[in-house]
Each structure stands twice: as C-alpha cells, then as structure tokens.
Design an enzyme around this catalytic site. Structure first.
Site, mmCIF file in Angstrom:
data_model
loop_
_atom_site.group_PDB
_atom_site.id
_atom_site.type_symbol
_atom_site.label_atom_id
_atom_site.label_comp_id
_atom_site.label_asym_id
_atom_site.label_seq_id
_atom_site.Cartn_x
_atom_site.Cartn_y
_atom_site.Cartn_z
ATOM 1 C CG PHE A 95 2.691 6.811 0.694
ATOM 2 C CD1 PHE A 95 3.603 6.189 -0.132
ATOM 3 C CD2 PHE A 95 3.128 7.373 1.886
ATOM 4 C CE1 PHE A 95 4.939 6.113 0.220
ATOM 5 C CE2 PHE A 95 4.464 7.290 2.248
ATOM 6 C CZ PHE A 95 5.367 6.667 1.420
ATOM 7 C CD1 TRP B 74 -3.098 1.281 0.792
ATOM 8 C CD2 TRP B 74 -1.591 2.422 1.981
ATOM 9 N NE1 TRP B 74 -3.639 2.507 1.073
ATOM 10 C CE2 TRP B 74 -2.734 3.227 1.807
ATOM 11 C CE3 TRP B 74 -0.511 2.934 2.693
ATOM 12 C CZ2 TRP B 74 -2.817 4.516 2.329
ATOM 13 C CZ3 TRP B 74 -0.605 4.211 3.217
ATOM 14 C CH2 TRP B 74 -1.738 4.987 3.036
ATOM 15 C CG HIS B 75 3.135 2.584 3.334
ATOM 16 N ND1 HIS B 75 2.505 1.639 4.112
ATOM 17 C CD2 HIS B 75 3.026 3.754 4.007
ATOM 18 C CE1 HIS B 75 2.037 2.224 5.209
ATOM 19 N NE2 HIS B 75 2.337 3.505 5.172
ATOM 20 N N GLY B 76 3.890 1.742 -1.251
ATOM 21 C CA GLY B 76 4.629 2.077 -2.455
ATOM 22 C C GLY B 76 5.026 0.876 -3.286
#
Length: 459
Positions: free
Chosen positions: A459, A312-314
């Site tokens: 994000f 999800w973050h990257g």
C-alpha cells in the site's frame, strides 16, 4: 534476512559512536536511502523527486506569501498525481475499457513500496507549513531524512514533521530508551513471525482454495484468521518502527490501541491505524466541514473520507467497497446514536459482537481477490451449513496444534492484558526475557522459512 541482520546493528552502533547530531543525521539519511534502494533500486529516484518537490513547495509557501494558496494547490496536485500514475493508472484504464468498450493498453506500472505512506507524509509537511503549524525547513537533508527515515518509511506509521522536528535537530539516546526499543521491536517481530505468519498460512490456504472446498466452517476460519493476521502483521510492523525509533532517539506516536475491543465502528477507527485515520481527520474531514454543518453534511463528509480510505488502500473495486462499507456503518451510528451509547453489560456485549462482526465481514472483502469471491465468502459464512465431507475435512486440516495454540495466543494478545499486569514488579524483567527469547526464535524461524513480506508493503 542477512541484509537486515547486518544492517540494523551496524547502523545502531555507528549512530551511538558518531559525535554530533549532524554526523548522526547524515548516517541515518544514508542508511535510509540504502534501505529503500535495497528494495526499490529504481524508485529511489522517485523518492528524491517527491521530497524535492515538497521541499521547494514548502519553501515557496514560506517565502512567497501572496502565492501561498497556489503553491499549496500545486503541491497537492503533484503529490496526488504521483500516486495516481504509479498506483492507479491500470485501474483507471481498466475501468475506462470496461465502460467504453475500448482496448487501451495497460502499462502495468509496478507500484513503488510504501508510496502511499511517504506521499501522505510529504503532503502533511507542506500543508502544515501552509497552516503555519510548522516552519519550512531550509535544510533539504533534514526534510529528506524526515520523509525517508527507514524504520517507518515503507509501512508507517505516518509521522507529521512537527512531531519529530525537534528530535531531528537534537535528541538523546539513553540506555533505557534503547532497552525499551529493543523490547518493543522484538514484540513487533514476534507479532509478525509467530502470530501473523501462522495465521496467514491458514488464511491463504482457505482463500486460495476452490469454491467447492469451502463451507461455513472454512469460511469463518479463513475470515477470523485473516482478521487476526492483518492486525498482528500491521501492528507488528508499527511496533518495530516505534521500537527502532526509540533506539535512535525518536518517539513516534502509537498506531494501534487494541481495536478489537471496540463497541462501535467509530471506536474501531479511533483505535485502528490511528496515524492514517488521524491524517484523514486533520487534512480531509475537518477541511470538508467536519461535523460543524449539520448531521447530513457530517455523514457525507465521513462517507467521502472512507471512500478515500478505501482508494488509499488499493486500486480495486473491493477496496472501494470496503471504504464505503465502513462509511455506511458510521452513517448508521450517526443516525441511530443508540448503537454507540454505553449501557448495561448485556448491551456492551452485543455492541462488541456487532463491531467485531462488521469488521470481520469488511476484512473478507479486503482480502478477497474479487467482489464475487467476497460475496461468496460472506454467503458461506451465514448459509454454508450443509455437510460436505470434503470441505469439512479441508477446514479441519488447517486446525493443526500449532495453529490452535497460535490462535489462542492471538486472541489473548488482542486484549489489553498488558495494562493489567504492567504495574506488577515482575513484569519488567519477565518482559525483557520473553522479548529476547522471542527475538531469537523469530530469527531462527526467518532463517529457515520462506519470504513473507508485510501486508501493508503493497500500500
């Protein structure tokens, strides 16, 4: 900066003077669309498509009872598909190229600001309608306002529809709420401008330096600076969003609760980015079985959740590693419960050191451009004790009086000092004076400084 200085006061004043909730909602909806269009003029179309998709899916779930599950699956696939296309296409094609030896062209799609936040928010709405936690909203404008509301649109906190549905239909703006909102917004802005930006400058200088310029002292200084920077950057934005919400009559849930006082990684994730960890708990961990199917299945479920948290973050290997890394320590705490059990003051001290050390090392990989840089950084933190005059000089150059004062203030602000003094009679007046003074200082600093966006905007 000029846009925000004009935009926020104008929207607030108009919201106060407009009669009726429909006019106020129309104003906030228009303001939210303009706010997003100011930063992402092209991707405003994507925001409309996303909200329309989830609006019709929620209405379909409510109306076509025999096809509820199929519509939910379609909504989830479409939402995740949007995320994959705009956030992970280059990463996936790059992995395919490296594994197969192909040379597939990378489209280099520019990621829309806040896509992870508004997509998860939209998904939670459809899932809650399916679970009958909330009823499908027939008014599309209200769904669009919920998903696009500008204070928390691009960096959270992730808000569930049933938490704000009543306030979209009816809310009250009070003088106390506005005053507290301004104070909370000012505190958040101070966190960002006065603390995070100063700490971030040192972190960027160190992480951006050549390997020969870094020794143990520089590595620890960079790691601690970034660890504090990301906390004050993100919690600062959350405070600003919560404060703005209060000013307009909305009450968002807290997103941070002093995470750096944690004694375990489990406790850390109960205190850090609580809206995201709560989202994964409710919409992924519990549906997977949670902790109801034995210890091994519990560990597997947690590992899946934290793998998804990293993704999800990257779209990068270091983010995947960061998620698995946290999942590993949660697994360790599951199989060695002694780590998480409270004990004597001495044990609590070592638990606190353990949690901070794990989190700090994790954020090194979060910040590093590559896994190789992350591994180098951690190695220097624990083995870079050799004397290198150039590297030591470079580290000492970062420790300016401004940085040292900021560091001391940041360390104090990480602790729940407010809880100790908030009951004092003098706290309220002093807090208002300090917040307004800080607001003026931040505005002057932003007017004369360089552009420095929030970390979580990407994000």
């Amino acid at each position: 900066m000029v846009f925000m200085c004009v935009f926020l006061p104008a929207v607030f004043v108009l919201h106060c003077i407009l009669p009726g909730i429909r006019a106020k909602n129309a104003l906030l909806l228009l303001a939210s669309v303009l706010f997003y269009a100011y930063g992402e003029p092209v991707y405003i179309i994507l925001l409309f498509i996303s909200t329309l998709l989830n609006y019709f899916c929620a209405c379909g779930i409510d109306r076509f009872q025999n096809h509820r599950k199929g519509i939910l699956v379609l909504a989830v696939i479409c939402n995740l598909g949007i995320l994959i296309v705009f956030k992970y296409t280059d990463f996936i094609l790059g992995m395919v190229n490296s594994v197969t030896g192909l040379h597939l062209p990378l489209p280099q799609i520019r990621m829309p600001i806040g896509i992870s936040f508004f997509t998860f928010q939209a998904m939670s709405y459809v899932i809650d309608v399916y679970r009958e936690t909330t009823r499908a909203q027939k008014n599309y404008a209200k769904v669009l306002l919920y998903i696009s509301f500008f204070p928390q649109l691009i960096a959270g906190p992730i808000v569930k529809y049933h938490d704000v549905a009543a306030e979209i239909d009816q809310r009250t703006v009070t003088l106390d709420g506005v005053a507290l909102g301004i104070r909370r917004f000012s505190a958040g802005l101070c966190k960002k401008v006065l603390l995070a930006n100063t700490l971030g400058l040192v972190a960027d200088n160190l992480f951006g330096a050549s390997a020969g310029s870094i020794n143990g002292a520089g590595a620890w200084l960079g790691a601690i600076s970034y660890m504090l920077q990301i906390y004050f950057d993100f919690s600062g934005y959350s405070d600003m969003a919560i404060g703005l919400g209060w000013m307009f009559g909305f009450h968002f849930k807290e997103n941070f609760n002093y995470p750096y006082i944690s004694g375990t990684i489990r406790e850390f994730w109960r205190r850090w980015h609580m809206s995201l960890s709560g989202w994964f708990l409710e919409y992924l961990y519990i549906p997977l079985g949670g902790n109801r199917k034995g210890k091994f299945r519990t560990v597997v479920n947690k590992m899946i959740v934290f793998l998804c948290t990293g993704i999800w973050h990257g779209a990068a290997v270091n983010f995947l590693f960061w998620g698995v890394y946290h999942g590993f320590f949660l697994m360790l705490e599951e199989y060695i419960p002694w780590i998480g059990k409270k004990g004597s003051a001495v044990k609590s001290f070592f638990q606190h050191v353990y949690a901070l050390l794990v989190v700090c090392i994790g954020f090194v990989f979060f910040r590093a451009e590559t896994m190789a840089q992350g591994c180098f950084w951690v190695r220097e933190m624990f083995t870079g004790f050799g004397w290198n005059a150039g590297a030591m000089s470079f580290a000492l150059q970062q420790m300016t009086p401004v940085f040292l004062v900021t560091l001391a203030g940041a360390l104090i602000a990480c602790c729940p000092v407010k809880k100790l003094i908030s009951e004092k009679k003098w706290y309220g007046p002093v807090a208002y004076v300090c917040s307004l003074t800080g607001l003026v200082i931040c505005i002057l600093s932003l007017a004369s400084g360089t552009y420095n966006p929030f970390i979580y905007f990407r994000f």
